[in-house]
Design a protein around this motif. Structure first.
Motif, short mmCIF file in Angstrom:
data_model
loop_
_atom_site.label_atom_id
_atom_site.label_comp_id
_atom_site.label_asym_id
_atom_site.label_seq_id
_atom_site.Cartn_x
_atom_site.Cartn_y
_atom_site.Cartn_z
N ILE A 11 77.16 47.43 56.68
CA ILE A 11 77.59 46.04 56.52
C ILE A 11 77.13 45.49 55.18
CG2 ILE A 11 77.28 43.71 57.43
CD1 ILE A 11 77.22 44.99 60.24
N VAL A 12 75.91 45.79 54.79
CA VAL A 12 75.40 45.34 53.49
C VAL A 12 76.23 45.95 52.37
CG1 VAL A 12 73.43 45.49 51.91
CG2 VAL A 12 73.06 44.88 54.30
N LEU A 13 76.56 47.24 52.47
CA LEU A 13 77.38 47.91 51.46
C LEU A 13 78.77 47.29 51.39
CD1 LEU A 13 77.67 50.28 49.46
CD2 LEU A 13 78.48 51.64 51.38
N LEU A 14 79.36 46.97 52.53
CA LEU A 14 80.67 46.35 52.56
C LEU A 14 80.65 44.97 51.88
CD1 LEU A 14 83.61 46.47 53.63
CD2 LEU A 14 82.77 45.32 55.68
N VAL A 15 79.62 44.19 52.14
CA VAL A 15 79.50 42.86 51.53
C VAL A 15 79.33 42.99 50.01
CG1 VAL A 15 78.02 40.81 51.38
CG2 VAL A 15 78.64 41.74 53.61
N VAL A 16 78.52 43.95 49.56
CA VAL A 16 78.31 44.15 48.12
C VAL A 16 79.61 44.55 47.45
CG1 VAL A 16 77.16 45.64 46.43
CG2 VAL A 16 75.84 44.62 48.28
N VAL A 17 80.37 45.45 48.07
CA VAL A 17 81.65 45.88 47.50
C VAL A 17 82.63 44.71 47.46
CG1 VAL A 17 83.67 47.35 47.93
CG2 VAL A 17 81.38 48.31 48.08
N MET A 18 82.61 43.87 48.48
CA MET A 18 83.52 42.72 48.49
C MET A 18 83.15 41.71 47.40
SD MET A 18 84.12 42.17 52.57
CE MET A 18 84.92 40.61 52.33
N ILE A 19 81.87 41.54 47.14
CA ILE A 19 81.43 40.57 46.14
C ILE A 19 81.69 41.09 44.73
CG2 ILE A 19 79.40 39.44 45.14
CD1 ILE A 19 78.31 39.17 47.99
N PHE A 20 81.24 42.29 44.41
CA PHE A 20 81.31 42.80 43.05
C PHE A 20 82.60 43.56 42.75
CE2 PHE A 20 76.68 42.47 43.68
CZ PHE A 20 76.40 41.62 42.63
N GLY A 21 83.18 44.21 43.71
CA GLY A 21 84.36 45.02 43.46
C GLY A 21 83.97 46.43 43.06
N THR A 22 84.87 47.37 43.30
CA THR A 22 84.53 48.77 43.04
C THR A 22 84.49 49.08 41.55
OG1 THR A 22 86.87 49.36 43.26
CG2 THR A 22 85.51 49.56 45.23
N LYS A 23 85.32 48.44 40.75
CA LYS A 23 85.34 48.72 39.32
C LYS A 23 84.04 48.30 38.65
CE LYS A 23 88.05 48.06 35.15
NZ LYS A 23 89.21 47.41 34.54
N LYS A 24 83.56 47.13 38.99
CA LYS A 24 82.31 46.65 38.40
C LYS A 24 81.13 47.50 38.87
CE LYS A 24 81.71 42.31 37.51
NZ LYS A 24 81.44 40.87 37.57
N LEU A 25 81.14 47.91 40.13
CA LEU A 25 80.06 48.77 40.62
C LEU A 25 80.08 50.13 39.93
CD1 LEU A 25 80.07 47.98 44.45
CD2 LEU A 25 78.34 47.36 42.77
N ARG A 26 81.29 50.67 39.68
CA ARG A 26 81.40 51.95 39.00
C ARG A 26 80.89 51.84 37.56
NH1 ARG A 26 86.85 52.73 38.34
NH2 ARG A 26 87.03 52.64 40.59
N ASN A 27 81.23 50.74 36.89
CA ASN A 27 80.75 50.53 35.52
C ASN A 27 79.24 50.37 35.47
OD1 ASN A 27 83.34 50.67 34.54
ND2 ASN A 27 83.63 48.45 34.46
N MET A 28 78.69 49.64 36.42
CA MET A 28 77.24 49.47 36.46
C MET A 28 76.55 50.80 36.71
SD MET A 28 76.84 45.72 38.36
CE MET A 28 75.86 46.42 39.61
N SER A 30 77.69 53.86 35.91
CA SER A 30 77.77 54.71 34.73
C SER A 30 76.85 54.20 33.62
CB SER A 30 79.21 54.80 34.23
OG SER A 30 79.66 53.55 33.79
N ASP A 31 76.71 52.88 33.49
CA ASP A 31 75.78 52.32 32.50
C ASP A 31 74.33 52.69 32.83
OD1 ASP A 31 77.88 51.21 31.14
OD2 ASP A 31 77.60 49.19 31.97
N LEU A 32 74.00 52.62 34.11
CA LEU A 32 72.65 52.98 34.53
C LEU A 32 72.39 54.46 34.30
CD1 LEU A 32 70.01 52.08 35.89
CD2 LEU A 32 71.06 52.66 38.08
N GLY A 33 73.37 55.30 34.59
CA GLY A 33 73.22 56.74 34.35
C GLY A 33 73.07 57.05 32.88
N GLY A 34 73.83 56.36 32.02
CA GLY A 34 73.71 56.56 30.58
C GLY A 34 72.36 56.11 30.06
N ALA A 35 71.84 55.03 30.62
CA ALA A 35 70.53 54.55 30.19
C ALA A 35 69.43 55.53 30.58
CB ALA A 35 70.24 53.18 30.81
N VAL A 36 69.52 56.10 31.77
CA VAL A 36 68.52 57.08 32.21
C VAL A 36 68.60 58.33 31.34
CG1 VAL A 36 67.90 58.63 34.12
CG2 VAL A 36 68.39 56.23 34.58
N LYS A 37 69.82 58.78 31.02
CA LYS A 37 69.98 59.96 30.17
C LYS A 37 69.44 59.69 28.77
CE LYS A 37 73.31 63.26 28.48
NZ LYS A 37 74.69 63.70 28.43
N GLY A 38 69.71 58.52 28.22
CA GLY A 38 69.17 58.16 26.91
C GLY A 38 67.66 58.10 26.91
#
Length: 80
Positions: A11-28, A30-38
């Motif tokens: 339910i928490v995951l569903l609410v987060v997806v509804m608020i932010f959207g899948t595109k914004k979550l995917r971008n966040m 990938s940005d987090l993964g790039g920061a960790v790799k850097g």
């Protein structure tokens, strides 16, 4: 009530997806993964550049100044 079940997390995951959207979550993600790799690459580079500087003061100075144009060759004399 102390721990959350799988249904609570869904339910928490569903609410987060509804608020932010899948595109914004995917971008966040990938940005987090790039920061960790850097960060990991920076730590590797920092470890490899620290090794020569630690041996620098103990290393013998060579008399060849043709390769390094920024070195000034001087002769130290004692005051009498």
């Amino acid at each position: 009530m102390g721990s959350l079940s799988i249904w609570h997390w869904l339910i928490v995951l569903l609410v987060v997806v509804m608020i932010f959207g899948t595109k914004k979550l995917r971008n966040m993600g990938s940005d987090l993964g790039g920061a960790v790799k850097g960060f990991k690459d920076g730590m590797k580079d920092g470890a490899s550049t620290d090794a020569p500087t630690a041996a620098g003061p103990n290393a013998q100075v060579s008399g060849n100044s043709t390769t390094d144009k920024t070195t000034i060759d001087v002769e130290a004399r004692q005051k009498s």
